[in-house]
Scaffold this motif. Structure first.
Motif, PDB file in Angstrom:
ATOM      1  N   GLY A 192      -3.349  -1.802  39.956  1.00 21.03           N
ATOM      2  CA  GLY A 192      -3.785  -2.091  38.586  1.00 21.03           C
ATOM      3  C   GLY A 192      -4.870  -3.134  38.420  1.00 21.03           C
ATOM      4  O   GLY A 192      -5.133  -3.598  37.312  1.00 21.03           O
ATOM      5  N   GLY A 194      -8.074  -2.746  38.906  1.00 18.91           N
ATOM      6  CA  GLY A 194      -9.334  -2.195  38.395  1.00 18.91           C
ATOM      7  C   GLY A 194     -10.190  -1.555  39.481  1.00 18.91           C
ATOM      8  O   GLY A 194     -11.417  -1.444  39.313  1.00 18.91           O
ATOM      9  N   LYS A 195      -9.555  -1.077  40.545  1.00 23.77           N
ATOM     10  CA  LYS A 195     -10.329  -0.466  41.643  1.00 23.77           C
ATOM     11  C   LYS A 195     -11.085   0.776  41.144  1.00 23.77           C
ATOM     12  O   LYS A 195     -12.299   0.897  41.329  1.00 23.77           O
ATOM     13  CB  LYS A 195      -9.389  -0.055  42.806  1.00 23.77           C
ATOM     14  CG  LYS A 195      -8.689  -1.194  43.476  1.00 23.77           C
ATOM     15  CD  LYS A 195      -7.758  -0.731  44.574  1.00 23.77           C
ATOM     16  CE  LYS A 195      -6.567   0.023  44.058  1.00 23.77           C
ATOM     17  NZ  LYS A 195      -5.676  -0.751  43.145  1.00 23.77           N
ATOM     18  N   THR A 196     -10.317   1.710  40.500  1.00 20.66           N
ATOM     19  CA  THR A 196     -10.912   2.981  40.076  1.00 20.66           C
ATOM     20  C   THR A 196     -12.023   2.738  39.050  1.00 20.66           C
ATOM     21  O   THR A 196     -13.116   3.309  39.155  1.00 20.66           O
ATOM     22  CB  THR A 196      -9.798   3.891  39.508  1.00 20.66           C
ATOM     23  OG1 THR A 196      -8.749   3.954  40.471  1.00 20.66           O
ATOM     24  CG2 THR A 196     -10.316   5.283  39.209  1.00 20.66           C
ATOM     25  N   THR A 197     -11.746   1.840  38.101  1.00 22.34           N
ATOM     26  CA  THR A 197     -12.747   1.561  37.059  1.00 22.34           C
ATOM     27  C   THR A 197     -14.001   0.939  37.677  1.00 22.34           C
ATOM     28  O   THR A 197     -15.126   1.285  37.301  1.00 22.34           O
ATOM     29  CB  THR A 197     -12.134   0.590  36.016  1.00 22.34           C
ATOM     30  OG1 THR A 197     -10.823   1.029  35.706  1.00 22.34           O
ATOM     31  CG2 THR A 197     -12.957   0.513  34.766  1.00 22.34           C
ATOM     32  N   GLN A 229      -7.865  10.389  37.181  1.00 20.60           N
ATOM     33  CA  GLN A 229      -8.575   9.289  36.509  1.00 20.60           C
ATOM     34  C   GLN A 229     -10.006   9.171  37.046  1.00 20.60           C
ATOM     35  O   GLN A 229     -10.971   9.080  36.286  1.00 20.60           O
ATOM     36  CB  GLN A 229      -7.816   7.974  36.754  1.00 20.60           C
ATOM     37  CG  GLN A 229      -8.377   6.805  35.982  1.00 20.60           C
ATOM     38  CD  GLN A 229      -7.785   5.478  36.470  1.00 20.60           C
ATOM     39  OE1 GLN A 229      -6.907   5.447  37.333  1.00 20.60           O
ATOM     40  NE2 GLN A 229      -8.279   4.377  35.923  1.00 20.60           N
ATOM     41  N   ASP A 326     -13.185 -11.404  32.168  1.00 18.57           N
ATOM     42  CA  ASP A 326     -13.145 -11.590  30.707  1.00 18.57           C
ATOM     43  C   ASP A 326     -11.737 -11.950  30.237  1.00 18.57           C
ATOM     44  O   ASP A 326     -11.550 -12.380  29.114  1.00 18.57           O
ATOM     45  CB  ASP A 326     -13.589 -10.290  30.018  1.00 18.57           C
ATOM     46  CG  ASP A 326     -12.764  -9.086  30.477  1.00 18.57           C
ATOM     47  OD1 ASP A 326     -12.720  -8.844  31.704  1.00 18.57           O
ATOM     48  OD2 ASP A 326     -12.152  -8.421  29.635  1.00 18.57           O
ATOM     49  N   GLU A 327     -10.744 -11.769  31.110  1.00 21.59           N
ATOM     50  CA  GLU A 327      -9.364 -12.015  30.670  1.00 21.59           C
ATOM     51  C   GLU A 327      -8.861 -13.394  31.047  1.00 21.59           C
ATOM     52  O   GLU A 327      -7.683 -13.694  30.869  1.00 21.59           O
ATOM     53  CB  GLU A 327      -8.440 -10.952  31.282  1.00 21.59           C
ATOM     54  CG  GLU A 327      -8.591  -9.601  30.627  1.00 21.59           C
ATOM     55  CD  GLU A 327      -7.523  -8.624  31.073  1.00 21.59           C
ATOM     56  OE1 GLU A 327      -6.606  -9.008  31.818  1.00 21.59           O
ATOM     57  OE2 GLU A 327      -7.626  -7.450  30.675  1.00 21.59           O
ATOM     58  N   THR A 349     -16.400  -8.059  37.491  1.00 19.49           N
ATOM     59  CA  THR A 349     -16.367  -7.151  36.332  1.00 19.49           C
ATOM     60  C   THR A 349     -15.806  -7.922  35.151  1.00 19.49           C
ATOM     61  O   THR A 349     -14.937  -8.782  35.312  1.00 19.49           O
ATOM     62  CB  THR A 349     -15.536  -5.875  36.603  1.00 19.49           C
ATOM     63  OG1 THR A 349     -14.146  -6.190  36.563  1.00 19.49           O
ATOM     64  CG2 THR A 349     -15.892  -5.239  37.926  1.00 19.49           C
ATOM     65  N   GLN A 352     -13.838  -3.467  30.091  1.00 24.28           N
ATOM     66  CA  GLN A 352     -13.374  -2.117  30.430  1.00 24.28           C
ATOM     67  C   GLN A 352     -14.471  -1.058  30.332  1.00 24.28           C
ATOM     68  O   GLN A 352     -14.267   0.078  30.732  1.00 24.28           O
ATOM     69  CB  GLN A 352     -12.231  -1.734  29.482  1.00 24.28           C
ATOM     70  CG  GLN A 352     -10.967  -2.528  29.765  1.00 24.28           C
ATOM     71  CD  GLN A 352      -9.834  -2.091  28.855  1.00 24.28           C
ATOM     72  OE1 GLN A 352      -9.918  -2.230  27.644  1.00 24.28           O
ATOM     73  NE2 GLN A 352      -8.784  -1.560  29.437  1.00 24.28           N
TER      74      GLN A 352
END
Ligand SMILES: Nc1nc2c(ncn2[C@@H]2O[C@H](COP(=O)(O)OP(=O)(O)OP(=O)(O)O)[C@@H](O)[C@H]2O)c(=O)[nH]1
Ligand SMILES: [Mg+2]
Length: 378
Positions: A192, A194-197, A229, A326-327, A349, A352
């Motif tokens: 979760g 963010g690898k794929t994104t 995805q 950003d989080e 990154t 999203q």
């Protein structure tokens, strides 16, 4: 201790003599080659001088009183050895005491300089700022001491600390975007993060801005919807996406895509504590035979980052990618993590949106997370 020297024609003969004379417990202290010239001879003959010793057994004596102990003279080598060992042990514990004293002194010095008005404001404020951002005490001390040489104005010291910090950071070149030769990259990391994104973002920039021929491969068949995805993101970007369910075919698939400039391989997320899952991932990165990027969320605690880095070391990652910056409000912590783990960083990154929210970091910007020039620390 009984010490005796033997002169013989050969070592073997000498050792036999010693054994016969002093017994098998004798110690050989030294051997020396001493060539001798026999009378009426032109040539020297080899000879040996061997010194041997035998420890004499001492009957145990009753423990002497303290007064008697002071007068005791150490005569045997055994006593000397014991005394040396004790002295060494004593030196080790004294060394530990000294180290503890030095660290106490450092702490007192820090609180003392805090008490002195004016001059140390910069150092104190900066030290607190650096440490609160996860920079190790020793690195913070070193940066401040170097920047304070010659006593420049606080604003100059500030930018000097920032520059020194930037010099210590490593940026890995974003080869996926700029390399002139074909690149194959695999992305590994916890679930979760963010690898794929991130893969889709890099693919988008490479295809749209850099006009590269890109292909995506998903090996994430462990999670329901894992490869869909990536396929969906690839479809949106107009980039072909392949699914590789069996690692044995990955090598052939990569080889078959030899007309591509860039191949990006997605993997299933692995908890750093799940060692069997990490082991199952090894053949995937081995078959991909390209660069490996370790993807970590910037929201992860420093201790956990250190653990992730050490557990994923088996994939020999060429760089780390920090996602979700950003989080988090403590971006400086990730700079501290990069320094502590001596990691090169390739991408950040910060959202999203695909492909927009991808940043190629600069060392100065990373140092700026820790020492923002605009903020005045008092
Ligand atoms: N805020 C924010 N969210 C992000 C960023 N990168 C990814 N995400 C979100 O994080 C979530 C997980 O992203 P994925 O790309 O599926 O993560 P993953 O590492 O592939 O997940 P697994 O395959 O399940 O291990 C999604 O909702 C993404 O939109 C980022 O930079 N900022
Ligand atoms: Mg994924």
């Amino acid at each position: 201790m009984k010490v005796k020297t033997y002169n013989t024609c050969s070592l073997h003969e000498g050792l036999e003599d010693i054994k016969r004379d002093l017994g098998s417990e004798a110690l050989i202290l030294s051997t020396r080659s001493v060539s001798v010239r026999p009378r009426f001879s032109l040539f020297k003959k080899p000879a040996w001088e061997i010194t041997a010793a035998l420890e004499e057994k001492v009957e145990p004596k009753p423990e002497p009183s303290l007064g008697a102990k002071r007068q005791l003279r150490i005569s045997s080598s055994t006593s000397a050895a014991v005394a040396t060992a004790r002295a060494r042990t004593a030196r080790d514990s004294r060394m530990e005491e000294l180290i503890a004293e030095i660290s106490d002194l450092k702490k007192s010095l820090r609180s003392l300089t805090k008490a002195i008005p004016g001059k140390s404001d910069f150092g104190d404020g900066m030290f607190a700022a650096l440490v609160s951002q996860g920079i190790d005490h020793d690195i913070a001390d070193h940066l401040i001491a170097t920047a304070s040489r010659g006593n420049p104005a606080p604003s100059e010291q500030r930018s000097f600390v920032r520059r020194l910090l930037a010099d210590q950071l490593n940026i890995a070149a974003p080869v996926e975007l700029y390399a002139k030769t074909p690149v194959v990259s695999a992305f590994v990391g916890p679930t979760g993060v963010g690898k794929t994104t991130t893969i889709a973002k890099i693919a988008g920039h490479a295809a749209i801005r850099m006009k590269k021929k890109v292909a995506l491969i998903s090996t994430d068949t462990a999670r329901i919807g894992g490869h869909e995805q990536l396929a969906r993101l690839g479809g949106l970007l107009g980039i072909p996406t392949y699914t590789c369910a069996d690692v044995s075919t990955l090598k052939d698939l990569v080889a078959g895509l030899d007309d591509c400039d860039l191949i990006l391989i997605d993997t299933s997320g692995s908890s750093p504590s799940d060692l069997s899952r990490l082991s199952r991932l090894e053949p995937v990165t081995a078959a991909a035979d390209g660069k490996v990027h370790l993807v970590i969320s910037a929201t992860t605690r420093s201790d956990d980052i250190t653990k992730i880095v050490s557990r994923f070391q088996r994939f020999s990652p060429a760089s780390v990618i920090f996602t979700k910056i950003d989080e988090t409000d403590s971006k400086g912590a990730l700079t501290g993590d990069l320094l502590r783990n001596e990691l090169p960083v390739s991408y950040l990154t910060n959202g999203q949106r695909v492909p927009e929210d991808l940043v190629i970091p600069a060392t100065d910007e990373l140092a700026g997370f820790v020492v923002p020039l605009e903020t005045i620390i008092i």
